[in-house]
Design a protein around this motif. Structure first.
Motif, PDB file in Angstrom:
ATOM      1  N   GLY A 286       6.484  13.358   0.617  1.00 49.03           N
ATOM      2  CA  GLY A 286       5.077  13.722   0.683  1.00 49.03           C
ATOM      3  C   GLY A 286       4.382  13.012   1.827  1.00 49.03           C
ATOM      4  N   MET A 287       3.270  13.577   2.251  1.00 51.16           N
ATOM      5  CA  MET A 287       2.502  13.002   3.356  1.00 51.16           C
ATOM      6  C   MET A 287       1.023  13.204   3.083  1.00 51.16           C
ATOM      7  N   VAL A 288       0.222  12.190   3.434  1.00 53.22           N
ATOM      8  CA  VAL A 288      -1.221  12.226   3.196  1.00 53.22           C
ATOM      9  C   VAL A 288      -1.939  11.735   4.440  1.00 53.22           C
ATOM     10  N   GLN A 289      -3.037  12.405   4.775  1.00 52.00           N
ATOM     11  CA  GLN A 289      -3.948  11.928   5.813  1.00 52.00           C
ATOM     12  C   GLN A 289      -5.339  11.787   5.215  1.00 52.00           C
ATOM     13  N   LEU A 290      -5.991  10.662   5.496  1.00 48.03           N
ATOM     14  CA  LEU A 290      -7.371  10.417   5.093  1.00 48.03           C
ATOM     15  C   LEU A 290      -8.182  10.220   6.362  1.00 48.03           C
ATOM     16  N   ARG A 291      -9.300  10.930   6.470  1.00 44.91           N
ATOM     17  CA  ARG A 291     -10.064  10.888   7.713  1.00 44.91           C
ATOM     18  C   ARG A 291     -11.553  10.884   7.415  1.00 44.91           C
ATOM     19  N   GLY A 292     -12.309  10.064   8.172  1.00 49.37           N
ATOM     20  CA  GLY A 292     -13.755  10.013   7.994  1.00 49.37           C
ATOM     21  C   GLY A 292     -14.357   8.869   8.781  1.00 49.37           C
ATOM     22  N   LEU A 293     -15.325   8.183   8.174  1.00 41.65           N
ATOM     23  CA  LEU A 293     -16.040   7.090   8.827  1.00 41.65           C
ATOM     24  C   LEU A 293     -16.020   5.858   7.929  1.00 41.65           C
ATOM     25  N   ILE A 294     -15.993   4.690   8.560  1.00 40.42           N
ATOM     26  CA  ILE A 294     -16.122   3.436   7.827  1.00 40.42           C
ATOM     27  C   ILE A 294     -17.360   2.713   8.343  1.00 40.42           C
ATOM     28  N   ASP A 295     -18.161   2.220   7.413  1.00 42.92           N
ATOM     29  CA  ASP A 295     -19.423   1.560   7.752  1.00 42.92           C
ATOM     30  C   ASP A 295     -19.164   0.069   7.982  1.00 42.92           C
ATOM     31  N   ILE A 296     -19.244  -0.343   9.240  1.00 45.08           N
ATOM     32  CA  ILE A 296     -19.076  -1.752   9.601  1.00 45.08           C
ATOM     33  C   ILE A 296     -20.470  -2.373   9.670  1.00 45.08           C
ATOM     34  N   SER A 297     -20.783  -3.201   8.688  1.00 47.90           N
ATOM     35  CA  SER A 297     -22.144  -3.736   8.580  1.00 47.90           C
ATOM     36  C   SER A 297     -22.378  -4.959   9.450  1.00 47.90           C
ATOM     37  N   ALA A 298     -21.301  -5.632   9.851  1.00 48.65           N
ATOM     38  CA  ALA A 298     -21.451  -6.847  10.659  1.00 48.65           C
ATOM     39  C   ALA A 298     -20.488  -6.791  11.839  1.00 48.65           C
ATOM     40  N   PRO A 299     -20.966  -7.020  13.061  1.00 44.01           N
ATOM     41  CA  PRO A 299     -20.062  -7.051  14.211  1.00 44.01           C
ATOM     42  C   PRO A 299     -19.132  -8.257  14.143  1.00 44.01           C
ATOM     43  N   GLY A 300     -18.112  -8.234  14.996  1.00 46.43           N
ATOM     44  CA  GLY A 300     -17.162  -9.340  15.038  1.00 46.43           C
ATOM     45  C   GLY A 300     -15.788  -8.906  14.568  1.00 46.43           C
ATOM     46  N   TRP A 301     -14.944  -9.889  14.248  1.00 44.28           N
ATOM     47  CA  TRP A 301     -13.577  -9.622  13.824  1.00 44.28           C
ATOM     48  C   TRP A 301     -13.523  -9.249  12.347  1.00 44.28           C
ATOM     49  N   HIS A 302     -12.700  -8.242  12.027  1.00 43.80           N
ATOM     50  CA  HIS A 302     -12.438  -7.853  10.642  1.00 43.80           C
ATOM     51  C   HIS A 302     -10.939  -7.626  10.480  1.00 43.80           C
ATOM     52  N   ASP A 303     -10.428  -8.044   9.321  1.00 42.05           N
ATOM     53  CA  ASP A 303      -8.998  -7.944   9.033  1.00 42.05           C
ATOM     54  C   ASP A 303      -8.732  -6.784   8.077  1.00 42.05           C
ATOM     55  N   PHE A 304      -7.681  -6.024   8.377  1.00 41.37           N
ATOM     56  CA  PHE A 304      -7.302  -4.873   7.560  1.00 41.37           C
ATOM     57  C   PHE A 304      -5.867  -5.062   7.071  1.00 41.37           C
ATOM     58  N   ARG A 305      -5.621  -4.583   5.852  1.00 40.00           N
ATOM     59  CA  ARG A 305      -4.276  -4.661   5.274  1.00 40.00           C
ATOM     60  C   ARG A 305      -3.954  -3.326   4.606  1.00 40.00           C
ATOM     61  N   SER A 306      -2.841  -2.723   5.032  1.00 33.56           N
ATOM     62  CA  SER A 306      -2.369  -1.471   4.450  1.00 33.56           C
ATOM     63  C   SER A 306      -0.981  -1.713   3.871  1.00 33.56           C
ATOM     64  N   ALA A 307      -0.953  -2.111   2.594  1.00 32.79           N
ATOM     65  CA  ALA A 307       0.304  -2.343   1.887  1.00 32.79           C
ATOM     66  C   ALA A 307       0.805  -0.999   1.385  1.00 32.79           C
ATOM     67  N   SER A 308       1.978  -0.573   1.850  1.00 37.59           N
ATOM     68  CA  SER A 308       2.398   0.796   1.557  1.00 37.59           C
ATOM     69  C   SER A 308       3.898   0.912   1.351  1.00 37.59           C
ATOM     70  N   ASP A 309       4.266   1.952   0.599  1.00 40.32           N
ATOM     71  CA  ASP A 309       5.639   2.365   0.358  1.00 40.32           C
ATOM     72  C   ASP A 309       5.604   3.895   0.347  1.00 40.32           C
ATOM     73  N   ASP A 310       6.040   4.609   1.422  1.00 39.73           N
ATOM     74  CA  ASP A 310       6.684   4.052   2.606  1.00 39.73           C
ATOM     75  C   ASP A 310       5.639   3.736   3.685  1.00 39.73           C
ATOM     76  N   GLY A 311       5.753   4.389   4.838  1.00 39.88           N
ATOM     77  CA  GLY A 311       5.013   3.982   6.016  1.00 39.88           C
ATOM     78  C   GLY A 311       3.558   4.401   6.047  1.00 39.88           C
ATOM     79  N   SER A 312       2.741   3.596   6.734  1.00 40.70           N
ATOM     80  CA  SER A 312       1.329   3.922   6.935  1.00 40.70           C
ATOM     81  C   SER A 312       0.877   3.431   8.304  1.00 40.70           C
ATOM     82  N   VAL A 313      -0.064   4.166   8.883  1.00 42.22           N
ATOM     83  CA  VAL A 313      -0.700   3.788  10.144  1.00 42.22           C
ATOM     84  C   VAL A 313      -2.198   3.984   9.979  1.00 42.22           C
ATOM     85  N   VAL A 314      -2.977   2.966  10.339  1.00 42.97           N
ATOM     86  CA  VAL A 314      -4.434   3.016  10.220  1.00 42.97           C
ATOM     87  C   VAL A 314      -5.036   2.981  11.613  1.00 42.97           C
ATOM     88  N   ARG A 315      -5.899   3.960  11.901  1.00 53.00           N
ATOM     89  CA  ARG A 315      -6.612   4.018  13.175  1.00 53.00           C
ATOM     90  C   ARG A 315      -8.108   3.855  12.926  1.00 53.00           C
TER      91      ARG A 315
END
Length: 513
Positions: A286-315
């Motif tokens: 199976g394959m899934v795509q999620l697409r839209g907007l994310i609201d970043i309320s504060a500028p600067g560095w933010h950390d993202f984690r995509s724990a997945s089984d199997d593969g994932s790519v976040v843009r």
């Protein structure tokens, strides 16, 4: 941070022929450059160790155009005919003060530094362009986010010679030194394009799409469950899939799903199940795509984690933040990534995930999971639909496999129509006459038949097609006649002519079946 940078992160797109007039949306139909950069999967990626690319034209291949940086290029082949570039990262300033920034380009270019548009040399023009100059005050020494967007159109003179394709960015009149340009690998995260920020949002949640295949049906890497969402040929099967029609759609309000290969998609979606529409299946290939907007309320560095089984790519901003691709269990080999946001706002986000088909020796199926967080928090309440449609470039549509007798053009003739929607930029004339000793099968017509396909400006799609007999329509059809349709079109500089035999006109003719 290393003392010397390795260069900016470069992305390249090959758009359709004569499809771009501007980067910015100025109201024209072809003012789509930035829309492609923020919304279409890139044709290739590379490392930009300098900001001087000169001497090419529309037909220069991307690897040649990049000169020494061409060795770093990873992606499909293409040229600069309706080509686009986005260069992102950081520029290191050792001595504060005012600096002149100049972008000599053919065609348009725009430069942002620390979120401020410094040079706006947009539009279709030769080098250096109407407005190549700007300046920026670097108040302190350090790293500053920088973004360069550039496009090249498709122009020829009366002799058919193609126009130039050049970019030359100068800092206080000199080429930008390679060692002061830093990319994601140098600083531990991407600098998200400020040009990607959206002014408005849609409904809560990301737009989800779902695909499924027969077990082992998807081409996961080169014969195995390798990467699928990369620009690398043979590792881009997932990109082809998510640019095709989905099997189902849904709304993702919180990117947190778990199950195994055999879990039905509706069950896997949990609280989002009621939003599913389409053909149900499970997660076995199976394959899934999620697409839209994310609201970043504060500028600067933010950390993202995509724990997945199997593969994932976040843009985010159409730039890869997490690359946890490939076949593996959760959390995966590379679930973490970081991104620097110059300012707060609504940024495009896209999550691509696949699940393969794995069983242990006892026949137990493997997991099918993904959980995406930002700064260790759920995305619930900060993700929204985008009001801008995704863009699929022609290069990202997987060619249909050829069948026996197929010319390779990839055309499917609609028997209800006599036209195909392909652009015809000039007026070809294709004429042929069969001699009396030639059979109809030689060229698709009856003996003594004359046929032609001509440019017809009255047709909106500039295509000509039709059915022909062997003479005056008022003449009586005889035993040499056969009924057929003809089609013509131009695609990627090749002229295609298709003949569709529809039926013998009378039962007792002498035409081959």
């Amino acid at each position: 941070m290393p003392d010397v940078g390795s260069g900016l992160d470069g992305r390249y797109w090959q758009a359709g022929i004569k499809s771009i007039d501007n980067l910015d949306d100025k109201g024209g139909e072809k003012d789509v450059g930035l829309k492609i950069i923020r919304g279409a999967h890139p044709t290739g990626i590379f490392k930009a160790t300098g900001l001087t690319y000169q001497g090419g034209n529309d037909l220069t291949e991307i690897r040649d155009w990049l000169q020494s940086d061409g060795e770093s290029y990873d992606g499909m082949d293409g040229n600069m005919d309706d080509g686009l570039l986005s260069l992102t990262g950081f520029i290191r300033i050792d001595i504060p003060g005012d600096y002149d920034i100049r972008s000599e380009s053919d065609d348009g270019s725009i430069i942002w530094i620390a979120g401020e548009r410094v040079v706006d040399n947009d539009g279709s023009h030769g080098s250096p362009g109407p407005s190549p100059d700007g300046f920026y005050n670097f108040k302190t020494a350090g790293l500053y986010p920088i973004e360069v967007a550039w496009f090249n159109g498709d122009w020829t003179n009366d002799s058919g010679e193609h126009g130039g394709a050049n970019l030359n960015v100068l800092l206080d009149g000199d080429p930008v030194p390679a060692e002061i340009l830093y990319g994601a690998s140098d600083v531990g995260g991407i600098a998200v394009s400020v040009s990607a920020v959206s002014a408005e949002k849609g409904a809560i949640g990301l737009a989800g799409q779902y695909w499924a295949s027969d077990p082992k049906g998807f081409e996961f890497g080169e014969g195995s469950q390798g990467p699928v969402f990369q620009t690398t040929p043979e590792d881009n099967h997932g990109i082809y899939t998510i640019n095709s029609e989905p099997q189902g759609t849904f709304v993702s309000t919180n990117v947190e799903y778990s199950g195994n290969d055999l879990t039905p998609i509706v069950e896997w979606l949990g609280a989002d199940a009621d939003s599913f529409e389409g053909q149900e299946g499970n997660l076995n290939d199976g394959m899934v795509q999620l697409r839209g907007l994310i609201d970043i309320s504060a500028p600067g560095w933010h950390d993202f984690r995509s724990a997945s089984d199997d593969g994932s790519v976040v843009r985010i901003g159409n730039q890869v933040v997490v690359n946890n691709d490939g076949g593996h269990g959760a959390p995966g080999p590379a679930p973490d990534g970081s991104a620097f946001f110059t300012k707060s706002g609504l940024y495009p986000i896209e999550v691509n995930w696949f699940n393969g088909n794995w069983t242990n020796d006892a026949g137990d199926h493997g997991g099918a999971n993904i959980t995406l967080t930002m700064d260790e928090w759920s995305l619930d309440g900060i993700i929204f639909h985008s009001l801008e449609d995704a863009i699929t470039l022609p290069s990202l549509v997987k060619p249909e496999p050829n069948t026996e007798g197929d010319s390779g053009g990839g055309f499917v003739i609609d028997s209800t129509k006599t036209q195909m929607a392909l652009p015809l930029p000039q007026a070809p004339v294709i004429d042929g006459v069969l001699d009396s000793d030639e059979g109809w099968a030689f060229a698709g017509g009856a003996a003594q038949n004359f046929w032609s396909v001509r440019y017809d400006e009255a047709l909106d799609d500039l295509l000509r097609g039709g059915g022909f007999g062997d003479g005056n329509p008022d003449e009586i059809w005889d035993e040499t006649d056969i009924q057929f349709n003809m089609y013509a079109g131009v695609f990627e500089n090749d002229l295609y002519v298709a003949v569709e035999v529809t039926d013998d006109w009378i039962v007792n003719d002498n035409a081959d079946p």
